[in-house]
Design an enzyme around this catalytic site. Sequence first.
Site: not given
Length: 335
Positions: A55, A202, A206
């Site tokens: 990330y 998620s 999303r």
Amino acid sequence: MKQRKIGTSPVSAIGLGCMNYAHGYGNGLDDRDAADLLLKALDLGYTHFDTATMYGAGRSERILGDTLSARRSEFFLASKCVLYPGPNGQGREIDGRPERIKAACEDSLKRLKTDVIDLYYQHRLDPNVPIEESAGAFADLIRQGKIRSYGLSEISAETLRRAHAVNPVAALQSEYSLWTRNPEIATLEACAELGVTFVAFSPLGRKFLSGKLSLTDVEAPAAGDMRASMPRFEPQTYARNLALLDGYRAIAEDVGCSMAELAIAWVLSRGEHVVAIPGTANPEHLAENARADEVVLTPEILARLDALINERTVLGPRYNPAQQADVETEDFAPA
């Protein structure tokens, strides 16, 4: 917030996925705003923070360490390795060799400003390294006191069992929501059987299930928004999927909660061994997601949700072929 367990550690049933503020959707935050988001999450009762080396090429870990290291005893810390940015920041690479896992852990510990990571995941399966070898590296890190437990991400039930035979796996993380049902094929049941916590990332599809992602957003995505390459977010397909939200919105109104709260509550209803880690870069959404902890869904509401949004009614695969090649999660046969 209600508590569930990863291994023997209590965690908030709703944790914070720490990708969005640094990576993934093209709407990341600067360091100061990201720090404020993390502090607000802790104050709201989030005690499970999930990050990864991937990330922002370590940026998510660094911000988390800079911000929360002084309050380290107040939360459960998870991170991931094996999936890394590619050369010069282009693409990505998967490396599950034991020596790379151990070196990555040292780097994560420094960025996170901690002596130990509570849960350290293999972010993706390396097809060139037997899972038993990678699992052995995590077992070594546990014995050395550098991590307390390990997990696997986006892998099959068979691979979970193989790794678990080497050293008990604490958690399996995969995408799971009303519109991504793949874990129901095998991994949810395998986790329950083995005593492994299932960590759903998620859970809002999303952002689809929040009702806050319009067709206009999809037609003109922000630079760096990974959804632009996902088949379900191709504008024509997304427009057709949006039709599902009319009935979904009506169910949320009947329950008396927001659409986002309803989506997370549905994930938590899947079993006491399931926790959710929605990500967000928006403080208001952070507070909204936390309120899902209070939503109770009746059998009738669950039946309506299951009939409305499922693998048969959602159009498009969740990943394009290149993305799908990196995951081992079981997939539904083409209709």
